[in-house]
Design a protein around this motif. Structure first.
Motif, PDB file in Angstrom:
ATOM      1  N   ASP A  86      30.480 -43.422  37.689  1.00 47.94           N
ATOM      2  CA  ASP A  86      30.911 -42.311  36.837  1.00 47.94           C
ATOM      3  C   ASP A  86      31.508 -41.155  37.629  1.00 47.94           C
ATOM      4  O   ASP A  86      32.351 -40.413  37.111  1.00 47.94           O
ATOM      5  CB  ASP A  86      29.735 -41.802  36.000  1.00 47.94           C
ATOM      6  CG  ASP A  86      29.228 -42.852  35.020  1.00 47.94           C
ATOM      7  OD1 ASP A  86      30.048 -43.636  34.522  1.00 47.94           O
ATOM      8  OD2 ASP A  86      28.012 -42.888  34.764  1.00 47.94           O
ATOM      9  N   VAL A  87      31.056 -40.960  38.858  1.00 40.79           N
ATOM     10  CA  VAL A  87      31.554 -39.832  39.655  1.00 40.79           C
ATOM     11  C   VAL A  87      32.684 -40.250  40.594  1.00 40.79           C
ATOM     12  O   VAL A  87      33.335 -39.397  41.203  1.00 40.79           O
ATOM     13  CB  VAL A  87      30.428 -39.172  40.475  1.00 40.79           C
ATOM     14  CG1 VAL A  87      29.340 -38.644  39.553  1.00 40.79           C
ATOM     15  CG2 VAL A  87      29.835 -40.136  41.491  1.00 40.79           C
ATOM     16  N   GLY A  88      32.916 -41.548  40.730  1.00 45.78           N
ATOM     17  CA  GLY A  88      33.946 -42.043  41.642  1.00 45.78           C
ATOM     18  C   GLY A  88      35.325 -42.079  41.008  1.00 45.78           C
ATOM     19  O   GLY A  88      35.535 -41.610  39.882  1.00 45.78           O
ATOM     20  N   ALA A 182      23.732 -44.017  46.076  1.00 48.92           N
ATOM     21  CA  ALA A 182      24.964 -44.236  46.832  1.00 48.92           C
ATOM     22  C   ALA A 182      25.137 -43.164  47.907  1.00 48.92           C
ATOM     23  O   ALA A 182      25.581 -43.454  49.028  1.00 48.92           O
ATOM     24  CB  ALA A 182      26.168 -44.219  45.884  1.00 48.92           C
ATOM     25  N   LYS A 183      24.752 -41.945  47.580  1.00 46.14           N
ATOM     26  CA  LYS A 183      24.885 -40.836  48.524  1.00 46.14           C
ATOM     27  C   LYS A 183      24.129 -41.098  49.824  1.00 46.14           C
ATOM     28  O   LYS A 183      24.584 -40.697  50.910  1.00 46.14           O
ATOM     29  CB  LYS A 183      24.373 -39.551  47.876  1.00 46.14           C
ATOM     30  CG  LYS A 183      24.409 -38.326  48.786  1.00 46.14           C
ATOM     31  CD  LYS A 183      23.856 -37.099  48.074  1.00 46.14           C
ATOM     32  CE  LYS A 183      23.854 -35.880  48.977  1.00 46.14           C
ATOM     33  NZ  LYS A 183      23.348 -34.671  48.276  1.00 46.14           N
ATOM     34  N   PRO A 217      32.453 -39.805  50.166  1.00 43.55           N
ATOM     35  CA  PRO A 217      31.387 -38.811  50.387  1.00 43.55           C
ATOM     36  C   PRO A 217      31.520 -37.586  49.496  1.00 43.55           C
ATOM     37  O   PRO A 217      30.526 -37.054  48.999  1.00 43.55           O
ATOM     38  CB  PRO A 217      31.537 -38.468  51.875  1.00 43.55           C
ATOM     39  CG  PRO A 217      32.100 -39.702  52.484  1.00 43.55           C
ATOM     40  CD  PRO A 217      33.043 -40.259  51.446  1.00 43.55           C
ATOM     41  N   GLY A 218      32.746 -37.123  49.305  1.00 45.28           N
ATOM     42  CA  GLY A 218      32.946 -35.930  48.492  1.00 45.28           C
ATOM     43  C   GLY A 218      32.548 -36.098  47.038  1.00 45.28           C
ATOM     44  O   GLY A 218      32.168 -35.128  46.381  1.00 45.28           O
ATOM     45  N   ASP A 219      32.602 -37.343  46.536  1.00 46.48           N
ATOM     46  CA  ASP A 219      32.269 -37.597  45.130  1.00 46.48           C
ATOM     47  C   ASP A 219      30.787 -37.374  44.843  1.00 46.48           C
ATOM     48  O   ASP A 219      30.415 -37.065  43.703  1.00 46.48           O
ATOM     49  CB  ASP A 219      32.649 -39.026  44.742  1.00 46.48           C
ATOM     50  CG  ASP A 219      34.140 -39.270  44.815  1.00 46.48           C
ATOM     51  OD1 ASP A 219      34.905 -38.351  44.484  1.00 46.48           O
ATOM     52  OD2 ASP A 219      34.551 -40.393  45.187  1.00 46.48           O
ATOM     53  N   VAL A 220      29.951 -37.582  45.839  1.00 45.11           N
ATOM     54  CA  VAL A 220      28.501 -37.467  45.632  1.00 45.11           C
ATOM     55  C   VAL A 220      27.890 -36.303  46.417  1.00 45.11           C
ATOM     56  O   VAL A 220      26.671 -36.187  46.509  1.00 45.11           O
ATOM     57  CB  VAL A 220      27.785 -38.789  46.027  1.00 45.11           C
ATOM     58  CG1 VAL A 220      28.185 -39.905  45.067  1.00 45.11           C
ATOM     59  CG2 VAL A 220      28.103 -39.189  47.464  1.00 45.11           C
ATOM     60  N   PHE A 221      28.723 -35.448  46.951  1.00 44.41           N
ATOM     61  CA  PHE A 221      28.260 -34.352  47.805  1.00 44.41           C
ATOM     62  C   PHE A 221      27.224 -33.472  47.086  1.00 44.41           C
ATOM     63  O   PHE A 221      26.226 -33.058  47.694  1.00 44.41           O
ATOM     64  CB  PHE A 221      29.439 -33.501  48.261  1.00 44.41           C
ATOM     65  CG  PHE A 221      29.066 -32.326  49.113  1.00 44.41           C
ATOM     66  CD1 PHE A 221      28.772 -32.501  50.459  1.00 44.41           C
ATOM     67  CD2 PHE A 221      28.980 -31.041  48.572  1.00 44.41           C
ATOM     68  CE1 PHE A 221      28.411 -31.419  51.259  1.00 44.41           C
ATOM     69  CE2 PHE A 221      28.614 -29.972  49.367  1.00 44.41           C
ATOM     70  CZ  PHE A 221      28.336 -30.161  50.713  1.00 44.41           C
TER      71      PHE A 221
END
Length: 223
Positions: A86-88, A182-183, A217-221
């Motif tokens: 969902d965040v990717g 995932a993070k 990485p930025g998607d789950v920061f």
């Protein structure tokens, strides 16, 4: 300016039930996120306990919760339930290139987009290999590289194999993987002292499946 009213307070209590449900059904992940947000978790629990165990006054709550407190609870619940998919970036939004693209052109293209990795897919939508800035720099620095000729991505496909990178690795995770889980792969290094550069989302987390999305990485920061 903060807003306080009975409606916000009741919604806070309703949302807190979701919070408790997650704690009961997924305690391991709940505790991991709690360690990173201990102050917020502790404050929210105290607020809930005070509201629950203090009698109402003339049918109303003894105090009202501020809107920003409710927002904090909702943000933490989101961390607990949001999926990596969902965040990717969804498949139709992923930047890619043709295998016959000149390597130097690929490097300029990635520089313009401010990205360091770009996947190359086959006709089924599965990953063939990943072109990375790190690998291109390594190729250019190699004594075997002939600056007087052109190289396409396909010419150097062995260099771009996802298992060949010296210090990066690429991961495949299932569509139902939580973003918080995932993070964790982007934090630190694996046992080979490689850093996770990109996560591919497929239906079951298999490399031979079509890619549904990618997570950086930025998607789950902020998860």
């Amino acid at each position: 300016m903060a807003t306080y009213n009975a409606e916000i307070t009741q919604k806070f209590l309703d949302e807190y039930k979701t919070f408790e449900y997650i704690e009961e059904n997924d305690p391991h992940r709940f505790e991991m996120i709690k360690k990173q947000n201990y102050v917020e978790f502790n404050a929210l629990r105290h607020i809930r306990n005070c509201l629950t165990h203090t009698p109402k006054v003339n049918g109303d709550f003894p105090f009202h919760v501020a809107d920003y407190v409710l927002e904090t609870l909702e943000e933490i619940i989101n961390k607990l339930v949001v999926k990596a998919y969902d965040v990717g970036i969804k498949k139709d939004k992923i930047k890619t290139l043709s295998p016959d693209t000149d390597v130097l052109h690929a490097m300029r293209y990635m520089d313009q987009l401010h990205i360091t990795n770009i996947p190359i897919f086959d006709e089924k939508g599965c990953v063939r290999y990943v072109v990375s800035m790190r690998t291109i720099f390594s190729i250019l620095a190699n004594a075997e590289y002939d600056e007087n000729r052109s190289y396409t991505i396909e010419d150097l496909k062995d260099k771009f194999d996802i298992n060949k990178s010296k210090d990066l690795y690429y991961l495949f995770l299932a569509k139902d993987t939580f973003a918080f889980d995932a993070k964790q792969y982007f934090i630190g290094y694996n046992k080979e002292h490689k850093r996770c550069a990109l996560i591919f989302i497929t239906e079951h987390g298999l490399r031979n499946e079509p890619v549904l999305g990618i997570v950086s990485p930025g998607d789950v920061f902020n998860i």
